[in-house]
Design a protein around this motif. Structure first.
Motif, mmCIF file in Angstrom:
data_model
loop_
_atom_site.group_PDB
_atom_site.id
_atom_site.type_symbol
_atom_site.label_atom_id
_atom_site.label_comp_id
_atom_site.label_asym_id
_atom_site.label_seq_id
_atom_site.Cartn_x
_atom_site.Cartn_y
_atom_site.Cartn_z
ATOM 1 N N GLN A 81 4.200 -1.088 -3.226
ATOM 2 C CA GLN A 81 3.237 -2.188 -3.150
ATOM 3 C C GLN A 81 2.439 -2.133 -1.847
ATOM 4 O OE1 GLN A 81 5.151 -5.990 -3.752
ATOM 5 N NE2 GLN A 81 6.353 -5.239 -5.471
ATOM 6 N N HIS A 82 1.309 -2.846 -1.854
ATOM 7 C CA HIS A 82 0.494 -3.001 -0.648
ATOM 8 C C HIS A 82 0.298 -4.485 -0.384
ATOM 9 C CE1 HIS A 82 -0.472 1.261 -0.180
ATOM 10 N NE2 HIS A 82 -0.594 1.308 -1.491
ATOM 11 N N GLY A 83 1.409 -5.208 -0.280
ATOM 12 C CA GLY A 83 1.317 -6.646 -0.036
ATOM 13 C C GLY A 83 2.057 -7.428 -1.100
ATOM 14 N N GLY A 84 1.871 -8.754 -1.071
ATOM 15 C CA GLY A 84 2.550 -9.634 -2.013
ATOM 16 C C GLY A 84 4.028 -9.796 -1.724
ATOM 17 N N TYR A 85 4.464 -9.414 -0.507
ATOM 18 C CA TYR A 85 5.890 -9.430 -0.184
ATOM 19 C C TYR A 85 6.477 -10.842 -0.177
ATOM 20 C CZ TYR A 85 5.288 -4.593 1.491
ATOM 21 O OH TYR A 85 5.023 -3.248 1.591
ATOM 22 N N TRP A 86 5.635 -11.849 0.036
ATOM 23 C CA TRP A 86 6.152 -13.216 0.120
ATOM 24 C C TRP A 86 6.809 -13.662 -1.188
ATOM 25 C CZ3 TRP A 86 4.070 -16.977 -3.129
ATOM 26 C CH2 TRP A 86 2.875 -16.642 -3.783
ATOM 27 N N ARG A 87 6.515 -12.961 -2.255
ATOM 28 C CA ARG A 87 7.123 -13.313 -3.538
ATOM 29 C C ARG A 87 8.556 -12.789 -3.665
ATOM 30 N NH1 ARG A 87 1.658 -12.314 -4.829
ATOM 31 N NH2 ARG A 87 0.684 -14.046 -5.943
ATOM 32 N N ASP A 88 8.972 -11.943 -2.720
ATOM 33 C CA ASP A 88 10.307 -11.362 -2.750
ATOM 34 C C ASP A 88 11.124 -11.870 -1.566
ATOM 35 O OD1 ASP A 88 10.232 -9.226 -4.976
ATOM 36 O OD2 ASP A 88 8.404 -8.830 -3.846
ATOM 37 N N ASP A 89 12.415 -11.944 -1.761
ATOM 38 C CA ASP A 89 13.295 -12.523 -0.751
ATOM 39 C C ASP A 89 13.869 -11.427 0.140
ATOM 40 O OD1 ASP A 89 14.904 -14.239 0.690
ATOM 41 O OD2 ASP A 89 16.521 -14.265 -0.806
ATOM 42 N N PHE A 90 13.067 -10.970 1.116
ATOM 43 C CA PHE A 90 13.579 -10.037 2.120
ATOM 44 C C PHE A 90 12.825 -10.274 3.425
ATOM 45 C CE2 PHE A 90 10.220 -7.674 -0.124
ATOM 46 C CZ PHE A 90 9.435 -7.222 0.932
ATOM 47 N N ILE A 91 13.347 -9.733 4.518
ATOM 48 C CA ILE A 91 12.717 -9.891 5.823
ATOM 49 C C ILE A 91 11.736 -8.731 6.026
ATOM 50 C CG2 ILE A 91 13.071 -10.161 8.311
ATOM 51 C CD1 ILE A 91 14.279 -12.384 6.563
ATOM 52 N N ASP A 92 10.478 -9.083 6.226
ATOM 53 C CA ASP A 92 9.407 -8.094 6.281
ATOM 54 C C ASP A 92 9.108 -7.680 7.729
ATOM 55 O OD1 ASP A 92 7.141 -6.572 6.007
ATOM 56 O OD2 ASP A 92 5.810 -8.276 5.573
ATOM 57 N N HIS A 93 9.678 -6.533 8.138
ATOM 58 C CA HIS A 93 9.351 -5.927 9.427
ATOM 59 C C HIS A 93 8.366 -4.772 9.230
ATOM 60 C CE1 HIS A 93 12.125 -7.752 12.438
ATOM 61 N NE2 HIS A 93 12.865 -8.016 11.378
#
Length: 366
Positions: free
Chosen positions: A19-31
């Motif tokens: 993916q190239h974004g949209g991470y807020w929909r998944d439950d993980f810590i984005d570093h």
């Protein structure tokens, strides 16, 4: 019909890494993604909530007013500004001008990816320092007939800054060879005394200088997409502006530009907080045995993993699967032994500590 099966951690990792974004929909810590966690202030969101109907139902303003609003924020003449739907839109236009372009690598991939085939020269930054040798870069640009040279400072993924005096020297050399220098300053606000290291106040002195800045990173507004180009070169500015459609910026982005000047002090303090967290994070990561940690000037840290441990792709997957933390590995970037390098975004002090402990655990297990 079979019920939907819950994906495994490995399947989630495979999906997220494509993916190239949209991470807020998944439950993980984005570093991985690089943005300011401490801006914008809550007041901005409250304002947009109150104005939601108007912002959704009405046309936003066009380029002239956007340039005026941006000029008020950065205290630069609007006639020298082009506002893009993120810096990526501006990069795409510049790379598509069909001019020979030279880019130091590793760097932000979009400059190379957006260029037509055969129109980009990759200039390797030499390990282990990855510092830009301005004289060698200029020499190669001139030898290959480049008409556009790009320098990202601080660089992505290395988080290293090119000194302002070196960039000015480069400008003077390239000016004699009809070559425009694009300086991408998207992360300059996270550098210590970043304003003094920026070339924005020098734009009027050089017709071959254009600055690109993604506001998404420093201002923490990735979802509303704003970037700008600043140049005193009227012809080049006009060429870039011709590539835009009339309403390239949405109403939420316009409203941010209207409100941002009132948040200047809060923005400055947010960047100082990012610097404080990053510097502590750098110290923590430097304690991991065998790890080479490059001193950062942006809000992310470039590291070479120990030779005795897992590769960067392996460590990245293990961090996600075992600790629910996502970082960026550099395999595929144009640098020697790219599978040994990672780029880690700084987050809160608590999250940075948790990442450090998790990474140390992963690296200890071959």
């Amino acid at each position: 019909m079979m019920p939907n099966k819950t994906p495994t951690a490995q399947e989630r990792y495979k999906d997220v890494s494509c993916q190239h974004g949209g991470y807020w929909r998944d439950d993980f810590i984005d570093h991985n993604y690089l943005y300011n966690l401490y801006f914008p202030p809550e007041d901005f969101f409250n304002h947009c909530t109150e104005k939601l109907h108007e912002l959704v139902l009405n046309y936003p303003v066009a380029q002239n007013e956007l340039a005026h609003l941006t000029g008020q924020l950065i205290q630069q003449p609007p006639e020298q500004i082009v506002v893009g739907n993120g810096a990526a839109e501006l990069i795409k236009i510049i790379a598509g001008m069909n001019r020979q372009m030279i880019v130091p690598v590793p760097s932000f991939n979009e400059y190379v990816n957006a260029a037509p085939e055969g129109k980009v020269i990759e200039f390797p930054l030499q390990a282990p320092s990855f510092q830009l040798d301005v004289d060698s870069f200029a020499e190669e640009a001139i030898r290959r007939g480049a008409r556009i040279a790009v320098v990202v400072s601080p660089n992505n993924p290395t988080s290293l800054l090119v000194p302002k005096a070196e960039l000015i020297r480069l400008l003077k050399i390239l000016d004699e060879h009809n070559c425009i220098l694009i300086v991408d300053e998207s992360f300059i606000d996270f550098a210590e005394n970043g304003e003094s290291k920026s070339l924005e106040n020098d734009v009027g002195d050089f017709q071959n200088l254009a600055i690109i800045k993604s506001m998404s990173k420093a201002y923490g507004i990735c979802g509303i997409r704003i970037g700008y180009l600043l140049t005193a070169n009227k012809h080049f500015r006009a060429l870039v502006q011709q590539g835009l459609h009339i309403w390239n910026i949405n109403g939420f982005a316009e409203e941010f530009l209207r409100l941002a000047p009132k948040y200047k002090q809060q923005f400055k303090k947010s960047c100082e907080k990012v610097q404080e967290d990053r510097d502590e994070f750098y110290t923590l990561l430097s304690l991991i045995p065998g790890m080479v940690v490059y001193k950062p000037t942006a809000n992310y840290i470039f590291c070479r993993l120990p030779d005795s441990g897992p590769s960067a792709p392996e460590a990245t997957e293990r961090l996600f699967v075992e600790h629910n933390i996502y970082i960026k590995h550099c395999q595929g970037k144009t640098l020697p032994e790219s599978d040994r390098y990672v780029r880690i975004a700084s987050r809160t002090k608590k999250e940075n500590l948790e990442l450090t402990l998790a990474l140390q655990t992963v690296l200890e297990r071959v």
